[in-house]
Design a protein around this motif. Structure first.
Motif, short mmCIF file in Angstrom:
data_model
loop_
_atom_site.label_atom_id
_atom_site.label_comp_id
_atom_site.label_asym_id
_atom_site.label_seq_id
_atom_site.Cartn_x
_atom_site.Cartn_y
_atom_site.Cartn_z
N UNK A 84 23.75 61.45 43.85
CA UNK A 84 24.51 61.04 42.68
C UNK A 84 25.34 62.17 42.11
N UNK A 85 24.73 63.34 41.97
CA UNK A 85 25.45 64.50 41.45
C UNK A 85 26.58 64.92 42.39
N UNK A 86 26.27 64.97 43.67
CA UNK A 86 27.25 65.38 44.67
C UNK A 86 28.41 64.38 44.73
N UNK A 87 28.11 63.10 44.74
CA UNK A 87 29.16 62.09 44.80
C UNK A 87 30.05 62.13 43.57
N UNK A 88 29.46 62.39 42.42
CA UNK A 88 30.23 62.45 41.18
C UNK A 88 31.22 63.61 41.20
N UNK A 89 30.83 64.71 41.82
CA UNK A 89 31.68 65.90 41.81
C UNK A 89 32.65 65.95 42.97
N UNK A 90 32.23 65.52 44.15
CA UNK A 90 33.04 65.72 45.36
C UNK A 90 33.40 64.44 46.09
N UNK A 91 32.93 63.29 45.61
CA UNK A 91 33.17 62.05 46.34
C UNK A 91 32.00 61.70 47.24
N UNK A 92 31.92 60.46 47.72
CA UNK A 92 30.74 60.00 48.44
C UNK A 92 30.71 60.30 49.93
N UNK A 93 31.80 60.81 50.49
CA UNK A 93 31.86 60.94 51.95
C UNK A 93 30.80 61.89 52.48
N UNK A 94 30.74 63.10 51.95
CA UNK A 94 29.80 64.10 52.48
C UNK A 94 28.35 63.70 52.27
N UNK A 95 27.95 63.25 51.06
CA UNK A 95 26.55 62.84 50.91
C UNK A 95 26.18 61.64 51.76
N UNK A 96 27.14 60.74 52.02
CA UNK A 96 26.82 59.60 52.87
C UNK A 96 26.61 60.03 54.31
N UNK A 134 21.92 55.50 50.02
CA UNK A 134 21.94 54.32 49.16
C UNK A 134 22.81 54.56 47.93
N UNK A 135 22.70 55.74 47.30
CA UNK A 135 23.52 56.05 46.14
C UNK A 135 24.98 56.23 46.54
N UNK A 136 25.22 56.92 47.64
CA UNK A 136 26.59 57.15 48.09
C UNK A 136 27.30 55.83 48.38
N UNK A 137 26.58 54.84 48.89
CA UNK A 137 27.20 53.54 49.16
C UNK A 137 27.67 52.88 47.87
N UNK A 138 26.91 53.02 46.80
CA UNK A 138 27.33 52.46 45.52
C UNK A 138 28.63 53.11 45.03
N UNK A 139 28.77 54.40 45.27
CA UNK A 139 29.99 55.08 44.86
C UNK A 139 31.16 54.64 45.74
N UNK A 140 30.91 54.40 47.03
CA UNK A 140 31.96 53.86 47.90
C UNK A 140 32.45 52.53 47.37
N UNK A 141 31.53 51.66 46.95
CA UNK A 141 31.93 50.37 46.39
C UNK A 141 32.84 50.57 45.18
N UNK A 142 32.46 51.51 44.30
CA UNK A 142 33.24 51.74 43.09
C UNK A 142 34.64 52.26 43.39
N UNK A 143 34.78 53.01 44.47
CA UNK A 143 36.07 53.63 44.75
C UNK A 143 36.95 52.83 45.70
N UNK A 144 36.37 51.96 46.49
CA UNK A 144 37.14 51.25 47.51
C UNK A 144 37.45 49.82 47.11
N UNK A 145 36.51 49.13 46.46
CA UNK A 145 36.68 47.72 46.14
C UNK A 145 37.27 47.55 44.75
N UNK A 146 38.15 46.55 44.58
CA UNK A 146 38.62 46.22 43.23
C UNK A 146 37.45 45.83 42.33
N UNK A 147 37.59 46.07 41.04
CA UNK A 147 36.50 45.80 40.11
C UNK A 147 36.03 44.35 40.18
#
Length: 234
Positions: A84-96, A134-147
């Motif tokens: 969660x911390x990593x995704x918030x700062x750098x995006x979800x790609x690396x943690x995923x 699992x957390x990184x996937x949630x961030x992918x949803x937030x950044x890729x899919x329309x609200x």
């Protein structure tokens, strides 16, 4: 009326109106890849319940039986916080990517173990990776899919947990009885790696696009709102 996305992400959907479904062209592969990772994580979390008696019978170490279940739960919490911390700062790609790598590595360690202690160690690594992905996937949803589509994707994630809970233990028992308990662990990487490969375009997009709804900040917003509402005069 839908409006074109203007995030500047390298994806052909940026020049089109927002898709009406998670299964629309351009999102279908992303949706399938994410659901497959969620389902595999769920399967491993549940299938081991059926498999562990066979593991103990083959390797011994019954005193570590409970640890084989508790250790990955604890390590998954660590993975969730870190991701969660990593995704918030750098995006979800690396943690995923790292999460899937640790998940697969843990499964390989457990599946090739010659002692129960090694199985537990593999389960710790597996849990750490499962929490991260699992957390990184949630961030992918937030950044890729329309609200407007995000709730539907999260509902699909829930369904991807329900199905393994129904068929996972029986399938794990069948695999253990036919080809051996090791393949309950070793078979999952054969699907996890292709699923991550399918997600590669979405990870590029997620890294370039600002979050539509950043799930790693929702808890903080809720806490701030709650503190304000309960303050004197709030």
């Amino acid at each position: 009326m839908s409006t074109p996305r203007t995030t500047g992400a390298p994806d052909d959907l940026d020049a089109r109106p927002d898709p009406a479904s998670p299964w629309a062209p351009g999102l279908r592969g992303v949706t399938v890849g994410m659901l497959l990772l969620v389902a595999l994580n769920a399967f491993e979390s549940l299938a081991v319940t059926t498999t562990m008696p066979a593991v103990v019978a083959a390797l011994g170490g019954v005193e570590l039986y409970a640890m084989a279940f508790a250790a990955p739960v604890a390590s998954s919490v660590v993975g969730m916080v870190a991701s969660g911390t990593w995704s918030d700062r750098r995006g979800p790609a690396s943690p995923l990517v790292l999460g899937v790598g640790l998940f697969v590595a843990g499964l390989l360690v457990a599946g090739t173990a010659q002692a129960m202690g090694t199985v537990v160690a593999g389960r710790v690594v597996q849990g750490l990776g499962g929490g991260m992905l699992s957390v990184a996937l949630y961030v992918v949803v937030a950044r890729v899919y329309p609200a407007a589509l995000q709730a539907r994707v999260f509902a699909a994630f829930a369904a991807a947990w329900v199905l393994p809970s129904v068929v996972g233990p029986a399938l794990a028992g069948f695999i253990a009885d036919t080809v051996g308990w090791r393949w309950v662990f070793l078979g999952v990487p054969l699907l996890a790696v292709p699923a991550l490969a399918v997600l590669r375009p979405a990870l590029v997009r997620a890294g370039a696009a600002p979050p539509a709804t950043d799930p790693t900040r929702l808890a903080g917003d809720a806490a701030t709102s709650g503190a304000r509402d309960t303050a004197p005069g709030g």
